[in-house]
Design an enzyme around this catalytic site. Structure first.
Site, PDB file in Angstrom:
ATOM      1  CG  HIS A   9      -1.959  -0.428   0.846  1.00  0.00           C
ATOM      2  ND1 HIS A   9      -3.594  -0.701   1.248  1.00  0.00           N
ATOM      3  CD2 HIS A   9      -2.602  -2.125   0.476  1.00  0.00           C
ATOM      4  CE1 HIS A   9      -4.279  -1.727   1.026  1.00  0.00           C
ATOM      5  NE2 HIS A   9      -3.577  -2.376   0.161  1.00  0.00           N
TER       6      HIS A   9
ATOM      7  N   GLY B 294       4.739   6.132  -4.454  1.00  0.00           N
ATOM      8  CA  GLY B 294       6.218   5.055  -4.607  1.00  0.00           C
ATOM      9  C   GLY B 294       6.464   4.523  -2.989  1.00  0.00           C
TER      10      GLY B 294
ATOM     11  CB  SER C 224       3.543   8.878   1.141  1.00  0.00           C
ATOM     12  OG  SER C 224       3.467   8.202   0.828  1.00  0.00           O
TER      13      SER C 224
ATOM     14  CD  GLU D 113       0.013   7.173   0.617  1.00  0.00           C
ATOM     15  OE1 GLU D 113       0.332   6.446   0.636  1.00  0.00           O
ATOM     16  OE2 GLU D 113       1.080   8.190  -0.002  1.00  0.00           O
TER      17      GLU D 113
END
Ligand code: HEM
Length: 316
Positions: A66, A72, A76, A87
């Site tokens: 994920h 990428g 994150s 996210e």
């Protein structure tokens, strides 16, 4: 142009736009002088996390996917933004288990407790190494991990685009082609579902409606989900925390849990690969390692575009 699909065009564009150094900087010995004991430290930390909870391994492997699939492999997915826009808070990431995040926090603390390593190792690299440990310590292959990623500074809820459990083969192929993967690589990566489980909401709609599901298996899933509609879950295969090829053998007998799993066998265009992996675990392991290494190269940040995060949850 009409015969070329959009995902293909996007993949070519992405490859053309990526500076060559973004991939070239990755090396398996990247931390040889900065943090020589890195791999031992992470191996032992992840071992402890996995001993504390059987969910740690599967949750960590899924977390890596994920992360890499969105912006990428830049960690994150670990960012917690104070305004709630990150996210992790996207609906598709709500089912990520806390044990995966905890495994990375523990590994990061272990790395930073070595004075030589403190603030030297990116969260993205810790995640890549921890994912390998989740595989290896579950009985899967022990493979060299390329390192030298930098951590991203951005994480937003709307940037999350992930495959869904009801995807058909064309949808799966198109999604993974967008990340640069072939159908065979997509099937090998789906083999990550050899460990862990799925909550009922992701597969309940198939029970009694999907003719490709083995009836005895359907009855079993039905009773699990009826007994606990909100907390019920099913293991992907019989070797729950064992990394092997039994996931593919389950697909051959209509016992795939997710629609996106079962379709790999049902659709005749991908069946031969499933059959190959079901009978040849060595072939699955070799292709999985290759595909994981490729996954680890997606959208890698450099010193110019990223940083070494001090706390994996917050940009510096
Ligand atoms: C092919 C498209 C994919 C789809 C549609 C998909 C979807 C899902 C879903 C719905 C779950 C259940 C989540 C839950 O109930 O908590 C899950 C779990 C999982 N996925 Fe995937 N996934 C895909 C690919 C991958 C890939 C490429 C990997 C890693 C290589 C991966 C690793 C895992 C693992 C290890 C779990 C178990 C997590 C746990 O037990 O906490 N998946 N996936």
């Amino acid at each position: 142009m009409a015969s070329v699909g959009l995902p293909f065009v996007l993949a070519v564009l992405a490859a053309a736009l990526m500076p060559p150094s973004a991939v070239a900087q990755l090396r398996t010995d990247y931390y040889a002088t900065k943090c020589p004991k890195l791999e031992t430290i992470i191996r032992s930390s992840v071992k402890q996390s996995m001993a504390q909870s059987p969910i740690s391994g599967p949750a960590t492997l899924r977390l890596f996917f994920h992360d890499c699939a969105v912006r990428g492999c830049d960690a994150s997915i670990l960012i917690v933004n104070s305004n709630g826009d990150d996210e992790r808070r996207n609906a598709d990431n709500q089912s990520l288990k806390p044990e995966g995040f905890q495994t990375i926090m523990n590994a990061k603390a272990a790395v930073d407790s070595d004075p030589q390593c403190k603030y030297q190792v990116s969260c993205a690299d810790i995640l890549a190494l921890a994912a390998r440990e989740a595989v290896y310590q579950s009985g899967g292959p022990n493979y060299p991990v390329e390192l030298g990623r930098f951590d991203g500074r951005l994480s937003t809820r709307n940037s999350v685009v992930l495959p869904h459990a009801n995807f058909n083969l064309d949808q799966l192929n198109s999604y993974f082609a967008g990340l640069g993967f072939t159908q065979t690589e997509m099937i090998a990566l789906s083999g990550g579902h050899t460990i862990g489980a799925s909550d009922c909401p992701f597969f309940q709609y198939r029970i009694g409606t999907d003719p490709t599901m083995d009836p005895a298996f359907a009855a079993q899933l039905n009773s699990t989900c009826n007994a606990n509609p909100t907390t019920g879950f099913a293991f992907f295969d019989d070797t729950v925390v064992g990394f092997d090829n039994s996931y593919f053998r389950k697909l051959q007998v209509g016992r795939g849990v997710l629609g996106s799993d079962q379709v790999l066998y049902t659709d005749t265009r991908s069946r031969a690969t499933v059959n190959n992996y079901a009978t040849n675990q060595g072939a699955f392991f070799a292709d999985f390692v290759m595909a994981m290494t490729k996954l680890g190269r997606v959208g890698v940040k450099t010193a110019a575009t990223g940083e070494i995060r001090r706390d994996c949850r917050f940009p510096n």
